[in-house]
Design a protein around this motif. Structure first.
Motif, PDB file in Angstrom:
ATOM      1  N   GLY A  42       0.788  -1.226   0.000  1.00 31.71           N
ATOM      2  CA  GLY A  42       0.000   0.000   0.000  1.00 31.71           C
ATOM      3  C   GLY A  42       0.819   1.272   0.000  1.00 31.71           C
ATOM      4  N   THR A  43       2.098   1.189  -0.364  1.00 33.01           N
ATOM      5  CA  THR A  43       2.965   2.369  -0.423  1.00 33.01           C
ATOM      6  C   THR A  43       3.544   2.525  -1.824  1.00 33.01           C
ATOM      7  N   ARG A  44       3.968   3.745  -2.125  1.00 36.24           N
ATOM      8  CA  ARG A  44       4.623   3.991  -3.402  1.00 36.24           C
ATOM      9  C   ARG A  44       6.052   3.467  -3.347  1.00 36.24           C
ATOM     10  N   ARG A  45       6.469   2.880  -4.435  1.00 42.05           N
ATOM     11  CA  ARG A  45       7.839   2.386  -4.513  1.00 42.05           C
ATOM     12  C   ARG A  45       8.411   2.785  -5.867  1.00 42.05           C
TER      13      ARG A  45
ATOM     14  N   LEU B 110      17.600  12.372 -10.135  1.00 45.47           N
ATOM     15  CA  LEU B 110      18.314  11.393 -10.955  1.00 45.47           C
ATOM     16  C   LEU B 110      19.736  11.867 -11.255  1.00 45.47           C
ATOM     17  N   ASP B 111      19.922  13.174 -11.303  1.00 43.72           N
ATOM     18  CA  ASP B 111      21.234  13.753 -11.575  1.00 43.72           C
ATOM     19  C   ASP B 111      22.137  13.705 -10.345  1.00 43.72           C
ATOM     20  N   GLY B 112      21.551  13.353  -9.189  1.00 40.18           N
ATOM     21  CA  GLY B 112      22.350  13.203  -7.980  1.00 40.18           C
ATOM     22  C   GLY B 112      22.180  14.286  -6.945  1.00 40.18           C
ATOM     23  N   TYR B 113      21.307  15.271  -7.202  1.00 42.58           N
ATOM     24  CA  TYR B 113      21.080  16.337  -6.228  1.00 42.58           C
ATOM     25  C   TYR B 113      20.105  15.884  -5.136  1.00 42.58           C
TER      26      TYR B 113
ATOM     27  N   LEU C  29       2.767  24.298  -2.273  1.00 41.32           N
ATOM     28  CA  LEU C  29       2.067  25.460  -1.716  1.00 41.32           C
ATOM     29  C   LEU C  29       0.633  25.557  -2.228  1.00 41.32           C
ATOM     30  N   ASP C  30       0.231  24.605  -3.049  1.00 45.02           N
ATOM     31  CA  ASP C  30      -1.098  24.628  -3.665  1.00 45.02           C
ATOM     32  C   ASP C  30      -2.038  23.733  -2.871  1.00 45.02           C
ATOM     33  N   SER C  31      -3.101  24.307  -2.320  1.00 46.10           N
ATOM     34  CA  SER C  31      -4.018  23.528  -1.477  1.00 46.10           C
ATOM     35  C   SER C  31      -4.730  22.419  -2.244  1.00 46.10           C
ATOM     36  N   GLN C  32      -4.696  22.451  -3.578  1.00 45.67           N
ATOM     37  CA  GLN C  32      -5.246  21.331  -4.345  1.00 45.67           C
ATOM     38  C   GLN C  32      -4.423  20.060  -4.142  1.00 45.67           C
ATOM     39  N   GLY C  33      -3.151  20.208  -3.773  1.00 47.47           N
ATOM     40  CA  GLY C  33      -2.312  19.069  -3.409  1.00 47.47           C
ATOM     41  C   GLY C  33      -1.927  18.158  -4.553  1.00 47.47           C
ATOM     42  N   SER C  34      -1.906  18.652  -5.776  1.00 45.96           N
ATOM     43  CA  SER C  34      -1.561  17.789  -6.908  1.00 45.96           C
ATOM     44  C   SER C  34      -0.125  17.280  -6.815  1.00 45.96           C
ATOM     45  N   MET C  35       0.798  18.147  -6.422  1.00 46.76           N
ATOM     46  CA  MET C  35       2.183  17.708  -6.271  1.00 46.76           C
ATOM     47  C   MET C  35       2.294  16.653  -5.181  1.00 46.76           C
ATOM     48  N   THR C  36       1.556  16.846  -4.104  1.00 51.36           N
ATOM     49  CA  THR C  36       1.549  15.868  -3.017  1.00 51.36           C
ATOM     50  C   THR C  36       1.062  14.515  -3.517  1.00 51.36           C
ATOM     51  N   SER C  37       0.034  14.506  -4.361  1.00 49.10           N
ATOM     52  CA  SER C  37      -0.483  13.257  -4.920  1.00 49.10           C
ATOM     53  C   SER C  37       0.536  12.588  -5.827  1.00 49.10           C
ATOM     54  N   ILE C  38       1.276  13.377  -6.602  1.00 49.07           N
ATOM     55  CA  ILE C  38       2.292  12.808  -7.496  1.00 49.07           C
ATOM     56  C   ILE C  38       3.307  12.000  -6.701  1.00 49.07           C
ATOM     57  N   PHE C  39       3.633  12.483  -5.498  1.00 50.72           N
ATOM     58  CA  PHE C  39       4.612  11.778  -4.673  1.00 50.72           C
ATOM     59  C   PHE C  39       3.965  10.806  -3.682  1.00 50.72           C
ATOM     60  N   GLY C  40       2.660  10.566  -3.858  1.00 45.14           N
ATOM     61  CA  GLY C  40       1.987   9.531  -3.082  1.00 45.14           C
ATOM     62  C   GLY C  40       1.870   9.823  -1.604  1.00 45.14           C
TER      63      GLY C  40
ATOM     64  N   HIS D  63       9.020   8.244  -1.860  1.00 44.60           N
ATOM     65  CA  HIS D  63       9.533   6.971  -2.381  1.00 44.60           C
ATOM     66  C   HIS D  63      10.794   7.178  -3.218  1.00 44.60           C
ATOM     67  N   TRP D  64      11.197   8.435  -3.402  1.00 41.85           N
ATOM     68  CA  TRP D  64      12.497   8.738  -4.005  1.00 41.85           C
ATOM     69  C   TRP D  64      13.501   8.927  -2.871  1.00 41.85           C
ATOM     70  N   PRO D  65      14.645   8.243  -2.905  1.00 45.78           N
ATOM     71  CA  PRO D  65      15.572   8.318  -1.764  1.00 45.78           C
ATOM     72  C   PRO D  65      16.173   9.694  -1.548  1.00 45.78           C
ATOM     73  N   ASN D  66      16.232  10.534  -2.585  1.00 51.84           N
ATOM     74  CA  ASN D  66      16.827  11.859  -2.418  1.00 51.84           C
ATOM     75  C   ASN D  66      15.845  12.981  -2.736  1.00 51.84           C
ATOM     76  N   ILE D  67      14.543  12.710  -2.561  1.00 46.14           N
ATOM     77  CA  ILE D  67      13.524  13.760  -2.631  1.00 46.14           C
ATOM     78  C   ILE D  67      12.673  13.707  -1.370  1.00 46.14           C
ATOM     79  N   ASP D  68      12.619  14.819  -0.646  1.00 46.95           N
ATOM     80  CA  ASP D  68      11.711  14.961   0.488  1.00 46.95           C
ATOM     81  C   ASP D  68      10.608  15.944   0.120  1.00 46.95           C
ATOM     82  N   LEU D  69       9.556  15.974   0.934  1.00 43.67           N
ATOM     83  CA  LEU D  69       8.354  16.735   0.575  1.00 43.67           C
ATOM     84  C   LEU D  69       7.752  17.433   1.787  1.00 43.67           C
ATOM     85  N   ILE D  70       7.346  18.673   1.601  1.00 42.78           N
ATOM     86  CA  ILE D  70       6.366  19.300   2.491  1.00 42.78           C
ATOM     87  C   ILE D  70       5.077  19.349   1.689  1.00 42.78           C
TER      88      ILE D  70
END
Length: 461
Positions: free
Chosen positions: A53-56, A160-163, A170-181, A240-247
């Motif tokens: 039940g998690t994104r991988r 992917l480039d290593g950063y 910042l969008d209350s619609q939360g589309s970016m949040t959904s993309i990252f599960g 689910h990306w090892p080098n991407i965090d999210l607010i």
């Protein structure tokens, strides 16, 4: 329409139209529609989840790694793995089949090549030591221009480039949040407590000044008292990306658009536009990440103003049509009016007190044509280029079949498994986003090099 056949809007029977009409909709009907959409959204999002039940994040093959991620020949890549058994060796899905690696393993392999490989090759991304992360806001108040998808794909490209990347929705619609599960319970898991803390700390300092003058303090309510206890680490979540965090974001974040002006009215000296930038800076975020991407709402509200004020780089996606060009021009006009008004208001007091004047500045402001169709939009894009000059990137991001197909499976382009597509379709579809990232990276590296040389010049004086 053939021969003398009439257009479909003639001879519509009012009685038949009435018979086809659904019953009137009340507020309960709106709830039913929202719940139906929520069920559909959960169904679609569930297609991107694994059995737990998690994104991988999918694995990457040797072909992908040597073509897109680490600039080495496949034969040399395999030879290095044989000579270094302590390195990740990958997993074959069939006996004798291609080797597949997690992104964590790819990052380890890249670090090895960076340390032991040819110094003439770019194994590790350029990042000057001692400089803070760059904050990138992707903004436009015209919907449908690919703002969120562009922001997400740039974040994924950079990862992917290593950063090391932080994405702030910042969008209350939360589309970016959904993309990252991600699942965000309420506004306390968004940027809201960071903004509230900034105001609460200002109010606490203002109250001390009021007490010193013998005046009654302003109330510090429970919301502000709780927010003062929180910092960026309390709202940043791994993805689910090892080098991407999210607010993340969710609908309650929109409450900020009503609360921020109330706070400002209570304390006119509060610099609301500094709330996000100072939260990121004082919370150590700019030291822990290389890049911070801000996905802003499609409106110039208080959250967008905070994002734009915090940004070093402003990217503005725009479609190659008159309506979108016109809207984007008005967007820049409104940006000018808003930020020049803030500068004017602040600098009246600054000049009177002999203080340094406020001046907003961005390292780069770049518009980019998205969802581009060369067969239909070449003339319009050329006209936009003629008027906008260097502000508009000469590169146009094509719309390809891969974009639509990846969206249906709740994946970004870089999350899509190339085996689900024709190989040529995948390569062409990915190429347009690789070019978008390359254009952004040229901006980024140029800015970092300019700052690096400026710092070296100051040290030499």
């Amino acid at each position: 329409m053939q021969g003398n056949e009439l257009p479909p809007y003639f001879n519509i029977s009012p009685d038949k139209a009435m018979a086809d009409l659904p019953p009137p909709t009340g507020t309960a009907g709106l709830q039913a529609i929202a719940e139906a959409c929520a069920r559909g959204r959960a169904d679609l999002a569930g297609r991107g989840l694994d059995e737990t039940g998690t994104r991988r994040l999918r694995p990457f093959s040797t072909w992908e790694i040597t073509r897109y991620l680490i600039p080495v020949a496949p034969a040399h890549f395999r030879r290095v793995l044989r000579e270094n058994p302590d390195l990740p060796q990958g997993v074959s899905e069939t006996e004798g089949g291609a080797k597949w690696f997690s992104l964590d393993e790819v990052l380890r392999l890249r670090a090895h090549f960076g340390a032991a490989g040819s110094k003439a090759k770019e194994y590790l991304p350029y990042r000057p030591q001692g400089l803070p992360a760059k904050v990138v806001a992707v903004a436009n108040f015209k919907g449908g221009v690919g703002k969120t998808s562009t922001c997400a794909h740039l974040a994924m490209s950079a990862a992917l480039d290593g950063y090391k990347v932080l994405v702030v929705d910042l969008d209350s619609q939360g589309s970016m949040t959904s993309i990252f599960g991600a699942r965000v319970a309420d506004e306390w898991d968004t940027v809201f407590p960071l903004l509230a803390r900034h105001y609460g700390e200002h109010l606490r300092a203002e109250n001390q000044r009021r007490l010193d003058r013998g005046e009654a303090p302003l109330p510090l309510d429970e919301t502000l008292s709780e927010a003062i206890k929180l910092g960026p680490a309390d709202v940043i979540r791994p993805t689910h990306w090892p080098n991407i965090d999210l607010i993340g974001a969710q609908l309650n974040l929109y409450w900020s658009e009503f609360q921020i002006p109330v706070w400002r009215m209570n304390a006119r000296s509060w610099k609301l536009w500094d709330a996000l930038s100072e939260a990121l800076e004082t919370g150590g975020v700019l030291d822990r990440y290389d890049l911070v991407f801000l996905d802003t709402p499609p409106a110039l509200g208080y959250l967008t103003i905070n994002g734009l004020a915090a940004a070093d780089i402003l990217l503005v996606p725009v479609g190659a049509s008159f309506v979108e060009f016109d809207s984007t021009g008005r967007f820049f006009d409104m940006l000018h009016a808003t930020f020049s008004s803030i500068e004017e208001g602040e600098n009246i007091a600054a000049r009177a007190l002999g203080r340094e004047e406020l001046a907003f500045e961005w390292d780069a402001v770049q518009a980019i044509v998205t969802r581009y169709d060369a067969a239909q939009q070449a003339e319009m894009a050329a006209l936009m280029q003629a008027y906008m000059g260097r502000t508009l990137s000469p590169y146009r991001q094509d719309f390809t079949a891969l974009i639509g197909q990846a969206g249906e499976s709740v994946n970004g382009i870089y999350e899509a498994d190339y085996r689900d597509f024709n190989r040529d379709t995948y390569v062409r579809g990915r190429a347009t986003f690789d070019e978008t990232y390359a254009a952004f990276k040229r901006l980024l590296l140029g800015i970092w090099r300019r700052e690096e040389r400026a710092r070296a010049g100051l040290a030499a004086e």
